[in-house]
Design a protein around this motif. Sequence first.
Motif, PDB file in Angstrom:
ATOM      1  N   UNK A 172       0.845  -1.211   0.000  1.00  0.00           N
ATOM      2  CA  UNK A 172       0.000   0.000   0.000  1.00  0.00           C
ATOM      3  C   UNK A 172       0.873   1.250   0.000  1.00  0.00           C
ATOM      4  N   UNK A 173       2.024   1.200   0.710  1.00  0.00           N
ATOM      5  CA  UNK A 173       2.953   2.342   0.707  1.00  0.00           C
ATOM      6  C   UNK A 173       3.467   2.604  -0.708  1.00  0.00           C
ATOM      7  N   UNK A 174       3.861   1.525  -1.402  1.00  0.00           N
ATOM      8  CA  UNK A 174       4.371   1.681  -2.767  1.00  0.00           C
ATOM      9  C   UNK A 174       3.303   2.244  -3.699  1.00  0.00           C
ATOM     10  N   UNK A 175       2.069   1.727  -3.572  1.00  0.00           N
ATOM     11  CA  UNK A 175       0.982   2.228  -4.422  1.00  0.00           C
ATOM     12  C   UNK A 175       0.667   3.692  -4.114  1.00  0.00           C
ATOM     13  N   UNK A 176       0.707   4.062  -2.830  1.00  0.00           N
ATOM     14  CA  UNK A 176       0.436   5.454  -2.454  1.00  0.00           C
ATOM     15  C   UNK A 176       1.517   6.389  -2.994  1.00  0.00           C
ATOM     16  N   UNK A 177       2.793   5.929  -2.950  1.00  0.00           N
ATOM     17  CA  UNK A 177       3.876   6.740  -3.495  1.00  0.00           C
ATOM     18  C   UNK A 177       3.697   6.955  -4.996  1.00  0.00           C
ATOM     19  N   UNK A 178       3.341   5.874  -5.706  1.00  0.00           N
ATOM     20  CA  UNK A 178       3.098   6.001  -7.151  1.00  0.00           C
ATOM     21  C   UNK A 178       1.911   6.924  -7.429  1.00  0.00           C
ATOM     22  N   UNK A 179       0.906   6.814  -6.566  1.00  0.00           N
ATOM     23  CA  UNK A 179      -0.282   7.665  -6.758  1.00  0.00           C
ATOM     24  C   UNK A 179       0.064   9.144  -6.546  1.00  0.00           C
ATOM     25  N   UNK A 180       0.956   9.427  -5.601  1.00  0.00           N
ATOM     26  CA  UNK A 180       1.395  10.800  -5.371  1.00  0.00           C
ATOM     27  C   UNK A 180       2.107  11.369  -6.591  1.00  0.00           C
ATOM     28  N   UNK A 181       2.879  10.533  -7.287  1.00  0.00           N
ATOM     29  CA  UNK A 181       3.577  10.990  -8.491  1.00  0.00           C
ATOM     30  C   UNK A 181       2.578  11.422  -9.564  1.00  0.00           C
ATOM     31  N   UNK A 182       1.400  10.780  -9.586  1.00  0.00           N
ATOM     32  CA  UNK A 182       0.394  11.132 -10.591  1.00  0.00           C
ATOM     33  C   UNK A 182      -0.152  12.549 -10.401  1.00  0.00           C
ATOM     34  N   UNK A 183       0.116  13.153  -9.233  1.00  0.00           N
ATOM     35  CA  UNK A 183      -0.349  14.524  -9.025  1.00  0.00           C
ATOM     36  C   UNK A 183       0.295  15.491 -10.023  1.00  0.00           C
ATOM     37  N   UNK A 184       1.494  15.151 -10.501  1.00  0.00           N
ATOM     38  CA  UNK A 184       2.205  16.038 -11.436  1.00  0.00           C
ATOM     39  C   UNK A 184       1.407  16.239 -12.729  1.00  0.00           C
ATOM     40  N   UNK A 185       0.938  15.182 -13.404  1.00  0.00           N
ATOM     41  CA  UNK A 185       0.136  15.426 -14.615  1.00  0.00           C
ATOM     42  C   UNK A 185      -1.312  15.813 -14.321  1.00  0.00           C
ATOM     43  N   UNK A 186      -1.830  15.433 -13.148  1.00  0.00           N
ATOM     44  CA  UNK A 186      -3.232  15.730 -12.845  1.00  0.00           C
ATOM     45  C   UNK A 186      -3.418  17.209 -12.511  1.00  0.00           C
TER      46      UNK A 186
END
Length: 408
Positions: free
Chosen positions: A49-63
């Motif tokens: 879940x930590x890894x998925x949350x970190x990846x999800x945070x990176x998506x904030x850049x294009x969103x």
Amino acid sequence: MMGVVPGAVHPNGERLAGPLFAAIGIIVLATCTIWAATGAGLDTATLIVVALSAAWLVLLVPVFPRRVRWPWLAVAYFAGLLAGASALTTLDTTFTAFASVAYPIAFVLFPARWSIFAVTATAVIPLLAKEIWGGDSPTPAWVSVVSVVGPMLYVAWFVGAENDKRRRTNAALAEANARLETALEENAGLHAQLLTQAREAGVHDERQRMAREIHDTLAQGLTGIVTQLQAADRASSAESRERHLTQVHTLAKDSLTEARRAVQALRPEPLTDSRLPEALVELAARVTGTSGVAVAAETSGEPVPLLPELEVTLYRVAQEALVNAEKHARASRIAVSLTYTGDLVLLDIRDDGAGFDPAAPACGDGTGFGLQAMRQRVRRVAGTFTLESAPGEGTAVNVQLPAIPADR
């Protein structure tokens, strides 16, 4: 980067906001992970879940740059972020600090009005998830404090920012009102000054017009009388002397008529005893009686008393136009129309006379002088003067003035 109002981002920080908040979220997530690992340790599910949350945070850049054009994308991203934070909080209370990252992200991801709901969801959903799926372990006090303090800080910030904005707006409005009052006072002074100048210019124009009238009528008539008297003195017969004296009588009578008309033109006496529409009717009747030209005057709209300068201007223009039509155009019919339209007052004088070419140089019969005087009069009271004419097609004079009431 952020504006004074929550949800606002300065245009210069638009490119940096997404990476910056993503980096902050990843740093907080890494810190919570290290803290939890040094404590009771982390299981495989939590690390996933930590890894998925970190990846999800990176998506904030294009969103982030697309949040305004596609608001549903911002909602979906925030829901995923909140789901990850809720799952981590359920697995380990240490990650409650990571859930607090959603507060600043909500500030910049949504407009101020909708960010309130996002903040409320951030405060409630992770806490509820822990109570429902977190087992029997009690919720630490600091978790409850963070869940309550976060929204309170946001509300305090939002209210303070709105008050500051309203205070600045009120101060700006007060300053603008003060400038407007000052400008109105200055305009009133300028208006009074312009009216004074208009009166002085009107006196000057009247003097010029009367000088031309005296030169064209009285002076020429007196010259003719003197010439005829001299000829009568040199006449060799009684019949010749009688003929010259008859000419003297005729010239004297015509000059007296012109003198009376010039005296009447010195000031519009009809305006002192009646309103402008009635004064124009009297003027039309007087011209008809002295010249035999059929002059009709009519008024439409709701007549209102205007500033004296405006009524004098309209009367003088009508007077000059009728003199021109009678004296120079040899018209048989003249129509005078006065129209009140609310904001404007219109004056139209049309005749069926000989007409002329307005673009041609003045022919020296006084017409050019009268037209120039009319234009100057109208221009000095902020009106418009229009002349339409052509050889053999008559003449039309149109005047438009602002309908300023006399009691203003």
